[in-house]
Write a protein that holds these residues in place. Structure first.
Motif, PDB file in Angstrom:
ATOM      1  N   GLY A  16     -44.814 -35.793  22.090  1.00 19.84           N
ATOM      2  CA  GLY A  16     -45.960 -35.293  21.334  1.00 19.84           C
ATOM      3  C   GLY A  16     -46.329 -33.875  21.707  1.00 19.84           C
ATOM      4  O   GLY A  16     -46.646 -33.054  20.831  1.00 19.84           O
ATOM      5  N   LEU A  17     -46.284 -33.564  23.002  1.00 21.84           N
ATOM      6  CA  LEU A  17     -46.611 -32.200  23.435  1.00 21.84           C
ATOM      7  C   LEU A  17     -45.566 -31.209  22.953  1.00 21.84           C
ATOM      8  O   LEU A  17     -45.898 -30.098  22.525  1.00 21.84           O
ATOM      9  CB  LEU A  17     -46.718 -32.166  24.959  1.00 21.84           C
ATOM     10  N   TRP A  18     -44.304 -31.606  22.998  1.00 17.70           N
ATOM     11  CA  TRP A  18     -43.220 -30.756  22.478  1.00 17.70           C
ATOM     12  C   TRP A  18     -43.405 -30.531  20.977  1.00 17.70           C
ATOM     13  O   TRP A  18     -43.205 -29.423  20.476  1.00 17.70           O
ATOM     14  CB  TRP A  18     -41.887 -31.408  22.778  1.00 17.70           C
ATOM     15  N   ALA A  19     -43.778 -31.581  20.259  1.00 18.40           N
ATOM     16  CA  ALA A  19     -44.013 -31.450  18.815  1.00 18.40           C
ATOM     17  C   ALA A  19     -45.183 -30.509  18.535  1.00 18.40           C
ATOM     18  O   ALA A  19     -45.178 -29.776  17.537  1.00 18.40           O
ATOM     19  CB  ALA A  19     -44.274 -32.821  18.197  1.00 18.40           C
ATOM     20  N   ALA A  20     -46.198 -30.508  19.415  1.00 22.28           N
ATOM     21  CA  ALA A  20     -47.328 -29.598  19.245  1.00 22.28           C
ATOM     22  C   ALA A  20     -46.885 -28.146  19.360  1.00 22.28           C
ATOM     23  O   ALA A  20     -47.346 -27.278  18.606  1.00 22.28           O
ATOM     24  CB  ALA A  20     -48.410 -29.903  20.282  1.00 22.28           C
ATOM     25  N   LEU A  21     -45.973 -27.874  20.314  1.00 21.13           N
ATOM     26  CA  LEU A  21     -45.429 -26.517  20.438  1.00 21.13           C
ATOM     27  C   LEU A  21     -44.623 -26.142  19.205  1.00 21.13           C
ATOM     28  O   LEU A  21     -44.767 -25.029  18.669  1.00 21.13           O
ATOM     29  CB  LEU A  21     -44.555 -26.416  21.685  1.00 21.13           C
ATOM     30  N   CYS A  22     -43.777 -27.061  18.731  1.00 21.77           N
ATOM     31  CA  CYS A  22     -42.980 -26.786  17.533  1.00 21.77           C
ATOM     32  C   CYS A  22     -43.876 -26.528  16.327  1.00 21.77           C
ATOM     33  O   CYS A  22     -43.575 -25.654  15.497  1.00 21.77           O
ATOM     34  CB  CYS A  22     -42.034 -27.953  17.244  1.00 21.77           C
ATOM     35  N   LEU A  23     -44.980 -27.268  16.224  1.00 25.79           N
ATOM     36  CA  LEU A  23     -45.913 -27.063  15.112  1.00 25.79           C
ATOM     37  C   LEU A  23     -46.527 -25.678  15.179  1.00 25.79           C
ATOM     38  O   LEU A  23     -46.654 -24.994  14.144  1.00 25.79           O
ATOM     39  CB  LEU A  23     -47.008 -28.130  15.158  1.00 25.79           C
ATOM     40  N   ALA A  24     -46.913 -25.235  16.380  1.00 27.09           N
ATOM     41  CA  ALA A  24     -47.498 -23.902  16.518  1.00 27.09           C
ATOM     42  C   ALA A  24     -46.501 -22.816  16.135  1.00 27.09           C
ATOM     43  O   ALA A  24     -46.845 -21.848  15.445  1.00 27.09           O
ATOM     44  CB  ALA A  24     -47.987 -23.694  17.950  1.00 27.09           C
ATOM     45  N   VAL A  25     -45.250 -22.971  16.562  1.00 29.24           N
ATOM     46  CA  VAL A  25     -44.205 -21.995  16.202  1.00 29.24           C
ATOM     47  C   VAL A  25     -43.984 -22.011  14.692  1.00 29.24           C
ATOM     48  O   VAL A  25     -43.849 -20.963  14.054  1.00 29.24           O
ATOM     49  CB  VAL A  25     -42.901 -22.309  16.957  1.00 29.24           C
ATOM     50  N   LEU A  26     -43.967 -23.211  14.097  1.00 27.51           N
ATOM     51  CA  LEU A  26     -43.748 -23.330  12.651  1.00 27.51           C
ATOM     52  C   LEU A  26     -44.871 -22.674  11.863  1.00 27.51           C
ATOM     53  O   LEU A  26     -44.621 -21.942  10.897  1.00 27.51           O
ATOM     54  CB  LEU A  26     -43.634 -24.808  12.274  1.00 27.51           C
ATOM     55  N   VAL A  27     -46.114 -22.905  12.281  1.00 24.73           N
ATOM     56  CA  VAL A  27     -47.261 -22.296  11.590  1.00 24.73           C
ATOM     57  C   VAL A  27     -47.144 -20.779  11.628  1.00 24.73           C
ATOM     58  O   VAL A  27     -47.340 -20.089  10.616  1.00 24.73           O
ATOM     59  CB  VAL A  27     -48.573 -22.759  12.242  1.00 24.73           C
ATOM     60  N   ARG A  28     -46.833 -20.225  12.799  1.00 21.27           N
ATOM     61  CA  ARG A  28     -46.749 -18.771  12.940  1.00 21.27           C
ATOM     62  C   ARG A  28     -45.639 -18.190  12.077  1.00 21.27           C
ATOM     63  O   ARG A  28     -45.847 -17.212  11.341  1.00 21.27           O
ATOM     64  CB  ARG A  28     -46.510 -18.409  14.408  1.00 21.27           C
ATOM     65  N   GLU A  29     -44.444 -18.769  12.124  1.00 20.59           N
ATOM     66  CA  GLU A  29     -43.315 -18.174  11.417  1.00 20.59           C
ATOM     67  C   GLU A  29     -43.401 -18.367   9.911  1.00 20.59           C
ATOM     68  O   GLU A  29     -42.969 -17.504   9.150  1.00 20.59           O
ATOM     69  CB  GLU A  29     -42.001 -18.739  11.961  1.00 20.59           C
ATOM     70  N   VAL A  30     -43.955 -19.494   9.461  1.00 19.54           N
ATOM     71  CA  VAL A  30     -44.161 -19.682   8.016  1.00 19.54           C
ATOM     72  C   VAL A  30     -45.147 -18.651   7.492  1.00 19.54           C
ATOM     73  O   VAL A  30     -44.945 -18.064   6.415  1.00 19.54           O
ATOM     74  CB  VAL A  30     -44.642 -21.118   7.723  1.00 19.54           C
ATOM     75  N   ALA A  31     -46.210 -18.393   8.255  1.00 24.30           N
ATOM     76  CA  ALA A  31     -47.192 -17.392   7.831  1.00 24.30           C
ATOM     77  C   ALA A  31     -46.556 -16.010   7.766  1.00 24.30           C
ATOM     78  O   ALA A  31     -46.809 -15.243   6.827  1.00 24.30           O
ATOM     79  CB  ALA A  31     -48.375 -17.381   8.805  1.00 24.30           C
ATOM     80  N   ARG A  32     -45.728 -15.670   8.740  1.00 25.72           N
ATOM     81  CA  ARG A  32     -45.064 -14.363   8.723  1.00 25.72           C
ATOM     82  C   ARG A  32     -44.088 -14.246   7.556  1.00 25.72           C
ATOM     83  O   ARG A  32     -43.981 -13.192   6.922  1.00 25.72           O
ATOM     84  CB  ARG A  32     -44.326 -14.134  10.044  1.00 25.72           C
ATOM     85  N   ALA A  33     -43.382 -15.341   7.254  1.00 27.01           N
ATOM     86  CA  ALA A  33     -42.446 -15.323   6.134  1.00 27.01           C
ATOM     87  C   ALA A  33     -43.182 -15.163   4.801  1.00 27.01           C
ATOM     88  O   ALA A  33     -42.728 -14.431   3.916  1.00 27.01           O
ATOM     89  CB  ALA A  33     -41.608 -16.606   6.135  1.00 27.01           C
ATOM     90  N   ILE A  34     -44.317 -15.839   4.666  1.00 25.68           N
ATOM     91  CA  ILE A  34     -45.116 -15.703   3.436  1.00 25.68           C
ATOM     92  C   ILE A  34     -45.631 -14.274   3.300  1.00 25.68           C
ATOM     93  O   ILE A  34     -45.602 -13.681   2.212  1.00 25.68           O
ATOM     94  CB  ILE A  34     -46.265 -16.710   3.443  1.00 25.68           C
ATOM     95  N   ALA A  35     -46.104 -13.692   4.412  1.00 26.99           N
ATOM     96  CA  ALA A  35     -46.605 -12.316   4.367  1.00 26.99           C
ATOM     97  C   ALA A  35     -45.472 -11.348   4.006  1.00 26.99           C
ATOM     98  O   ALA A  35     -45.681 -10.398   3.245  1.00 26.99           O
ATOM     99  CB  ALA A  35     -47.210 -11.937   5.719  1.00 26.99           C
ATOM    100  N   ALA A  36     -44.277 -11.579   4.539  1.00 27.31           N
ATOM    101  CA  ALA A  36     -43.142 -10.714   4.213  1.00 27.31           C
ATOM    102  C   ALA A  36     -42.783 -10.819   2.737  1.00 27.31           C
ATOM    103  O   ALA A  36     -42.523  -9.808   2.071  1.00 27.31           O
ATOM    104  CB  ALA A  36     -41.937 -11.078   5.085  1.00 27.31           C
ATOM    105  N   ALA A  37     -42.770 -12.059   2.202  1.00 27.91           N
ATOM    106  CA  ALA A  37     -42.459 -12.238   0.783  1.00 27.91           C
ATOM    107  C   ALA A  37     -43.524 -11.603  -0.099  1.00 27.91           C
ATOM    108  O   ALA A  37     -43.225 -10.992  -1.126  1.00 27.91           O
ATOM    109  CB  ALA A  37     -42.328 -13.730   0.472  1.00 27.91           C
ATOM    110  N   TYR A  38     -44.791 -11.716   0.313  1.00 26.90           N
ATOM    111  CA  TYR A  38     -45.879 -11.117  -0.467  1.00 26.90           C
ATOM    112  C   TYR A  38     -45.767  -9.597  -0.481  1.00 26.90           C
ATOM    113  O   TYR A  38     -46.085  -8.951  -1.485  1.00 26.90           O
ATOM    114  CB  TYR A  38     -47.222 -11.539   0.122  1.00 26.90           C
ATOM    115  N   ALA A  39     -45.293  -9.024   0.628  1.00 29.40           N
ATOM    116  CA  ALA A  39     -45.128  -7.568   0.694  1.00 29.40           C
ATOM    117  C   ALA A  39     -43.888  -7.091  -0.034  1.00 29.40           C
ATOM    118  O   ALA A  39     -43.675  -5.887  -0.164  1.00 29.40           O
ATOM    119  CB  ALA A  39     -45.080  -7.127   2.156  1.00 29.40           C
TER     120      ALA A  39
END
Length: 374
Positions: free
Chosen positions: A45-68
């Motif tokens: 569960g703790l490992w999954a929490a880290l993966c979720l945080a990484v996923l949230v960050r990188e998805v947001a960056r990818a969306i911002a890149a596509a929007y730009a």
């Protein structure tokens, strides 16, 4: 870094690779949880929490890149940051420092937002839930750890790029790409010491607070700084590389009388991404493969002379590579550099082939004889 990572697939046209630290961290989390909690579930569960945080960050960056307007090509994931490779948007504007700052800030902003939303929802469902108690990240309280993992990872991502190099963006084309390559090939970053200091401070703080996860996070930051040092600290031999050592001598030429459709057909089997455009025997411009397809879709089949880039900066075969790149980048002409001598074009330099060519030159050059032997 690619040697220590594995591909996990291609999603929405983006090649995704993960560092081997992820499965190693999972194994550690499971062992730690079994020893201190008697079950492996909390470690997972703790490992999954880290993966979720990484996923949230990188998805947001990818969306911002596509929007730009950028097209993301690849994503390399580390537990403390991601390296995103993308192509700059077509047209004369290209990528700007403001755009890349927006993309970089989107990740930590998303982490902070996700952490605060989780915290608010938790208190709304149960006002007595303890999310502020220490330790913030541990196997004993997965919900609290999930909230603080988002916030801590967001804070780490806000550190200067020198301290957290894995959050950088890699431009596949454009003057910023070449300028970054030049800096990485010719200078030693004094901020590397700053990044290492922050990582060591996190490790020591974790030891004082008996928080093993802060120690691990600091260790990951040390690894990220170490990886960055290999990427940004150059060997002295880089200064000695000449243009003639790395220029492409076999390339595809296009003519101003070619149409976009004709040019795409002629370049189908070419490994180039940028092509010189000539009028008769005279070099007059250049055009990128992506520009060919984008302008064809947007404007139809028109002549190259109306869409090509005319901002050229030539280089001589006998001058130093770093000097030629710096001069071209200063005027925004580093996407394509023709190598000319006595009016004749001998070759070309492009960002796509530069990295590989420099590595090959350094590998094939004979090593100096050891000193002190009789």
């Amino acid at each position: 870094m690619l040697r220590s990572s594995v591909p996990i697939g291609r999603y929405l046209g983006v090649d995704v690779r993960v560092h081997l630290l992820f499965p190693l961290l999972l194994a550690f989390a499971i062992c730690y949880s079994i020893i201190f909690n008697g079950t492996a579930i909390r470690g997972i569960g703790l490992w999954a929490a880290l993966c979720l945080a990484v996923l949230v960050r990188e998805v947001a960056r990818a969306i911002a890149a596509a929007y730009a307007g950028f097209r993301v090509r690849a994503l390399f994931l580390l537990p403390v940051g991601g390296v995103m490779a993308f192509s700059p948007r077509p047209g004369p504007k290209g990528d700007t420092p403001f755009d890349t700052r927006v993309i970089s800030i989107a990740g930590p902003f998303a982490n902070f937002t996700a952490g605060l939303l989780l915290m608010g929802m938790s208190y709304a469902l149960d006002p007595h839930v303890s999310l502020l108690a220490l330790p913030w990240i541990s196997t004993s309280h997965i919900l609290r750890s999930t909230v603080w993992m988002q916030i801590v990872l967001g804070a780490v991502s806000l550190l200067p790029s020198s301290a957290m190099p894995a959050s950088r963006l890699l431009r596949i084309r454009g003057q910023h790409a070449t300028a970054n390559a030049i800096d990485g090939a010719t200078r030693r970053s004094s901020a590397f010491t700053f990044g290492t200091g922050i990582a060591l401070a996190m490790v020591l703080t974790g030891l004082v607070l008996l928080n093993m996860w802060m120690v691990i996070l600091g260790g990951f930051m040390l690894l990220g700084a170490r990886l960055s040092s290999h990427a940004t600290v150059a060997s002295p031999e880089a200064e000695a590389i000449l243009v003639r050592d790395v220029m492409l001598t076999e390339y595809t030429l296009l003519s101003t009388t070619d149409t976009l459709r004709d040019a795409l057909q002629r370049t189908t089997h070419s490994l180039q991404d940028v092509f010189p455009v000539v009028r008769g025997d005279r070099l007059v411009g250049s055009i990128a493969r992506q520009t060919l397809s984008d302008r064809l879709l947007a404007e139809g089949d028109i002549y190259l002379q109306g869409v090509m880039t005319r901002n050229l900066q030539t280089a001589g075969p006998s001058e130093k590579l770093v000097d030629a790149l710096r001069r071209a980048a200063s005027i925004g002409a580093s996407e394509f550099i023709p190598v000319v001598e006595d009016g004749a074009m001998l070759g070309i330099l492009t960002p796509q082939s530069l990295n590989r060519a420099v590595q090959q030159v350094q590998l094939t050059r004979p090593e100096p004889e050891p000193k002190g032997r009789l």
